[in-house]
Enzyme design. Structure first.
Site, short mmCIF file in Angstrom:
data_model
loop_
_atom_site.label_atom_id
_atom_site.label_comp_id
_atom_site.label_asym_id
_atom_site.label_seq_id
_atom_site.Cartn_x
_atom_site.Cartn_y
_atom_site.Cartn_z
N ARG A 39 0.81 -1.16 -0.08
CA ARG A 39 0.07 0.02 -0.03
C ARG A 39 0.80 1.39 -0.06
O ARG A 39 2.17 1.19 0.59
CB ARG A 39 -0.88 0.09 1.30
CG ARG A 39 -0.23 0.01 2.60
CD ARG A 39 -0.27 1.64 2.91
NE ARG A 39 0.82 1.95 4.24
CZ ARG A 39 2.04 2.23 4.18
NH1 ARG A 39 2.32 2.30 3.13
NH2 ARG A 39 2.59 2.25 5.31
N HIS A 46 2.42 10.11 9.25
CA HIS A 46 2.66 10.19 10.85
C HIS A 46 1.47 10.49 11.56
O HIS A 46 1.76 11.10 12.75
CB HIS A 46 3.80 11.05 11.37
CG HIS A 46 5.30 10.38 10.53
ND1 HIS A 46 6.06 9.65 11.62
CD2 HIS A 46 5.85 10.18 9.56
CE1 HIS A 46 7.08 9.05 10.93
NE2 HIS A 46 7.07 9.57 9.77
N GLY A 134 11.16 -2.99 2.80
CA GLY A 134 11.93 -1.54 3.70
C GLY A 134 11.80 -0.39 2.75
O GLY A 134 12.58 0.52 2.99
N GLY A 136 8.68 1.60 2.56
CA GLY A 136 7.49 2.11 2.63
C GLY A 136 6.24 1.73 2.20
O GLY A 136 5.18 2.36 2.27
N ASP A 184 -1.37 0.25 8.22
CA ASP A 184 -0.85 -0.71 7.15
C ASP A 184 -1.53 -2.01 7.03
O ASP A 184 -2.16 -2.58 6.07
CB ASP A 184 0.55 -1.23 7.54
CG ASP A 184 1.64 0.07 7.42
OD1 ASP A 184 0.81 1.13 7.19
OD2 ASP A 184 2.77 -0.02 7.64
N TYR A 234 11.53 7.01 14.21
CA TYR A 234 10.38 6.69 14.22
C TYR A 234 9.93 6.35 15.81
O TYR A 234 8.68 6.97 16.01
CB TYR A 234 10.08 5.45 13.44
CG TYR A 234 8.60 4.96 13.35
CD1 TYR A 234 7.57 5.50 12.67
CD2 TYR A 234 8.06 3.98 14.06
CE1 TYR A 234 6.22 5.07 12.68
CE2 TYR A 234 6.63 3.56 14.19
CZ TYR A 234 5.79 4.28 13.37
OH TYR A 234 4.52 3.59 13.51
P1 ADP Z 1 8.12 -2.02 4.63
O1 ADP Z 1 6.98 -2.53 5.50
O2 ADP Z 1 7.90 -0.53 4.38
O3 ADP Z 1 8.36 -2.63 3.59
P2 ADP Z 1 9.51 -2.68 6.96
O4 ADP Z 1 10.97 -2.63 7.43
O5 ADP Z 1 8.33 -2.46 7.87
O6 ADP Z 1 9.28 -1.95 5.63
O7 ADP Z 1 9.53 -4.49 6.53
C1 ADP Z 1 10.51 -5.05 5.96
C2 ADP Z 1 10.82 -6.33 6.45
O8 ADP Z 1 9.70 -7.25 6.23
C3 ADP Z 1 11.90 -6.88 5.72
O9 ADP Z 1 13.11 -6.51 6.24
C4 ADP Z 1 11.56 -8.76 6.13
O10 ADP Z 1 12.12 -8.84 7.47
C5 ADP Z 1 10.06 -8.56 6.18
N1 ADP Z 1 9.69 -9.00 4.81
C6 ADP Z 1 8.75 -8.24 3.90
N2 ADP Z 1 8.64 -9.06 2.80
C7 ADP Z 1 9.30 -10.36 2.86
C8 ADP Z 1 9.43 -11.67 2.26
N3 ADP Z 1 8.93 -11.91 1.08
N4 ADP Z 1 10.20 -12.67 2.60
C9 ADP Z 1 10.69 -12.50 4.05
N5 ADP Z 1 10.44 -11.37 4.73
C10 ADP Z 1 9.85 -10.24 4.26
MG MG Z 2 6.34 -2.19 7.43
#
Ligand code: ADP
Ligand code: MG
Length: 404
Positions: A39, A46, A134, A136, A184, A234
């Protein structure tokens, strides 16, 4: 670059790909495929953890999880294609956070089911994804909600109402140690195609607001930057908002009015005042943006995005040079080039910028902004940006696979 724009995240091809990968790894057909979108948040930056008003829209980048009952009762085996890693859990043992960290998004959701007394069979799961992580775009909530979908299908117990997104949020808090708001998980769960979701994070009510796809498109530019301080900043913003509410005797900053804020000048230091000001105005801006979108006043809607970005940069101080440069580039292209407005989305300190653009100019806008940004950054040691024109997507769903 062009290949990325044209290579739209496609649910059907992603589903077929995860089924093929599952069959290769586990030597059997999956019973179910669970699909959850990523999304973007159009406006309301925030404010979710301040009980505020946010406007996310699910986009056509997805987490796909294929699952099948395993041969060993009580054993869960999970593989992530992106991480190129598997882990195994004995469902009879108490569940706690563990390494590697990505497994916690899954462990936390499994724990949520078990702690509600829901019995889970032995399961094999394979995770595939087209959401950059990672950045957003909420790959984390997408992973949690897709996991919950597989567990519902495998156990036969469907979580009702808000319980699924709440369970997933709790998983992110307690297992991944990220104190996220509800936006989210709610948007990934309840999104509707061609709609934005106006979510009131105070009473958790939802209004689906149409997004005019005929005339408008949403461009997403990923700076690919993630500054180190993103997570700690954050947490600090959250703490600071909570402490302002406590000082002012409010339940949350959602209760703060302009009058009350004006009276509190003596009680708040300069920085806290700015933070509070952002939250009060940003909630108003979300409603104004919705109003302008409903009235097809796209110029004013775009202005709200620019104002939101300026406030996040100056008052909430969560932007960074790369995001500011991309938003400035959008302003340069301007109305004549088809850009109505732009802002950072997500937690900040890197990640993505969204742009509200005229549909027929959308691809050209993305190409131009990304190419210019990458050219100007060629001598700097920063990652190359990429971009795509996002289509809205449906919320999470589970497909039962045909037998045979
Ligand atoms: P965002 O939610 O904005 O992408 P976050 O830091 O909140 O960023 O979440 C990212 C984390 O979610 C990754 O570092 C990983 O740990 C986990 N993650 C997301 N997608 C996957 C995936 N396909 N396989 C394994 N882990 C995942
Ligand atoms: Mg996230």
């Amino acid at each position: 670059m062009n290949a990325d724009i044209l290579n739209k995240g496609c649910v059907e091809s992603g589903r077929d790909a995860v089924i093929a990968k599952f069959e290769k790894r586990f030597n059997c057909n999956p019973d179910f495929v669970s699909i959850a979108p990523g999304r973007v948040n159009l406006i309301g930056g925030h404010v979710d953890y301040n009980g505020g008003l946010v406007l996310p829209m699910a986009v056509d980048r997805h987490t796909f999880i294929a699952g099948a009952k395993g041969e060993e009762a009580g054993i869960l085996t999970v593989h992530s294609i992106r991480e190129n890693e598997s882990f195994v859990v004995d469902l009879a043992c108490p569940m706690s956070p563990a390494q590697p960290n990505w497994t916690n998004y899954v462990r936390g959701v499994v724990h949520g089911f078990l702690s509600r007394g829901i019995e889970l069979p032995g399961l094999n799961m394979l995770i595939d994804s087209t959401i950059p992580s990672g950045s957003g775009l909420s790959s984390s909530a997408s992973l949690e909600v897709a996991t919950a979908g597989i567990l519902e299908a495998a156990s036969g117990v469907m979580l009702k109402g808000n319980e699924k997104p709440k369970l997933c949020q709790q998983a992110e808090h307690e297992f991944a140690n990220v104190p996220c708001g509800i936006m989210d998980q709610f948007s990934v769960t309840f999104a509707k195609r061609e709609h934005m979701l106006l979510l009131d994070c105070r009473d958790e009510s939802i209004e689906q607001v149409a997004f005019d796809h005929e005339h408008l498109a949403l461009a997403v530019i990923n700076s690919q930057v993630r500054h180190e301080l993103s997570q700690s900043e954050y947490a600090m913003r959250r703490e600071s908002c909570e402490s302002i509410s406590t000082t002012l005797g409010l339940e949350s900053l959602r209760e703060l009015t302009w009058n009350r804020l004006e009276q509190s000048r003596g009680q708040l230091d300069e920085l806290s005042f700015l933070r509070a000001e952002h939250v009060v105005r940003e909630n108003e801006r979300t409603l104004e943006f919705v109003h302008y979108m409903k009235n097809a006043d796209w110029f004013q809607a775009g202005e709200m995005l620019y104002q939101s970005h300026a406030s996040l940069r100056e008052k909430f101080q969560v932007s960074c040079a790369e995001l500011d440069e991309l938003v400035d580039a959008a302003r340069q292209v301007g109305l004549t080039g088809g850009v109505l407005g732009a802002r950072m989305t997500g937690a900040g300190f890197g990640g993505c910028v969204i742009m509200l653009v005229e549909r027929e100019k959308a691809s050209d806008v993305v190409s131009k902004i990304v190419e210019d940004y990458n050219r100007s950054g060629a001598t700097l040691s920063r990652p190359r940006a990429s971009g795509f024109v996002a289509e809205s997507a449906e919320g999470a769903q589970v497909i039962k696979c045909a037998v045979g």
